[in-house]
Design a protein around this motif. Sequence first.
Motif, PDB file in Angstrom:
ATOM      1  N   SER A   1      -4.459  -1.475   4.339  1.00 26.50           N
ATOM      2  CA  SER A   1      -5.185  -0.214   4.186  1.00 26.50           C
ATOM      3  C   SER A   1      -5.889   0.171   5.477  1.00 26.50           C
ATOM      4  O   SER A   1      -5.955   1.350   5.844  1.00 26.50           O
ATOM      5  CB  SER A   1      -6.192  -0.313   3.036  1.00 26.50           C
ATOM      6  OG  SER A   1      -5.534  -0.473   1.799  1.00 26.50           O
TER       7      SER A   1
ATOM      8  N   GLN B   1      -3.958  -6.163   0.972  1.00 25.16           N
ATOM      9  CA  GLN B   1      -4.193  -4.729   0.904  1.00 25.16           C
ATOM     10  C   GLN B   1      -5.301  -4.264   1.828  1.00 25.16           C
ATOM     11  O   GLN B   1      -5.229  -3.163   2.379  1.00 25.16           O
ATOM     12  CB  GLN B   1      -4.501  -4.316  -0.537  1.00 25.16           C
ATOM     13  CG  GLN B   1      -3.268  -4.242  -1.422  1.00 25.16           C
ATOM     14  CD  GLN B   1      -3.594  -3.785  -2.827  1.00 25.16           C
ATOM     15  OE1 GLN B   1      -4.679  -4.037  -3.338  1.00 25.16           O
ATOM     16  NE2 GLN B   1      -2.651  -3.123  -3.466  1.00 25.16           N
TER      17      GLN B   1
ATOM     18  N   VAL C   1       0.867  -1.175   0.000  1.00 24.20           N
ATOM     19  CA  VAL C   1       0.000   0.000   0.000  1.00 24.20           C
ATOM     20  C   VAL C   1       0.905   1.226   0.000  1.00 24.20           C
ATOM     21  O   VAL C   1       2.098   1.143   0.291  1.00 24.20           O
ATOM     22  CB  VAL C   1      -0.940   0.062   1.231  1.00 24.20           C
ATOM     23  CG1 VAL C   1      -1.963  -1.053   1.186  1.00 24.20           C
ATOM     24  CG2 VAL C   1      -0.151   0.038   2.534  1.00 24.20           C
TER      25      VAL C   1
END
Length: 329
Positions: free
Chosen positions: A284, A280, A114
């Motif tokens: 995130s 992710q 990320v």
Amino acid sequence: MKAIVQDRFGPPDVLRLADVDRPEPAAGQVLVRVHAAAVNPYDWHMLRGDPYAARLLGGIGLTRPKQRVAGIDAAGEVAAVGAGVPGLRPGDEVLGFCPGAFAEYAVTTPDLLVRKPEGLTFEQAAALPMAAVTALRGISTVGRVRAGQRVLVTGAGGGVGTFAVQTAVSLGAEVTGVCGAGKACLVRSLGAAHVVDHAREDWADGRRRYDVILDNVGDRPPSEVRRALTPAGTLVANGGGAPGRVFGAIGAMLRVVALNAAVRQRLAVIVPSVPSGPAQADLSAVTALVGTGRLTSVIGRTHPLADAAEAVRHVERGHALGKTVLVVR
């Protein structure tokens, strides 16, 4: 390029700084110029091929390491992208899981990366992937912590522990951190309402009960830990096992799973590891907490890349404060 390599299983002394060829990204891969790499207990397990039973499960290697260059957590800049990689270009600052992170360059896949939040140093960013994701999964995904619950975190002053305390606090829980006396002030500063000195008080004596316990130490059998749970409470076991064990944490996890089938309380395990699929969403979620100021990296020590063996040795000894990070650039 410079890299920390291991040609055989063994103690941290087998790690050495060497000149190796720079990897090149294939289709669907990303080449990251590493600026900082974090050290995890995972790294010494991989280094030693420990526990021995894990070698039979694949991924580590049976008689020698499959991954010659050590490390997994990294933060840096995208140096190059292979064909079919959208959304990333050279110069982008990223963090994530990069096998072979103890090196100037490492190859990974875009689903394990990320973008690095602005204002975060590379050292702070490198501290996040494995420890913060493990804490998030232990507290939120597996522990299912809700506002108003009582949560206990053992190893609260360590890598996963510091992130777990903050994550539970961000969810509105009343958090108790178990740590050594020298880390008590830090754990309180992260939002813990109560701190227990493990050397002076038995947190599992049943006098105080918790809705969720995240046990990052694993030095107590689950039958003892259950005494500190409410009748419908949840134990999330993370880690356990010392170097040189045949079964190590695997045996401890199997005991938790077996006991779970016989009790009303919910006993679960979480295994810090390299994700087998996209990470992710978790990464995130972690960076979102960082962006709102509810999560910060606690870095206890930094080392130059050449001192990787000492950094791993420090983490392997246990009781490290926060995260230990290698400065690569």
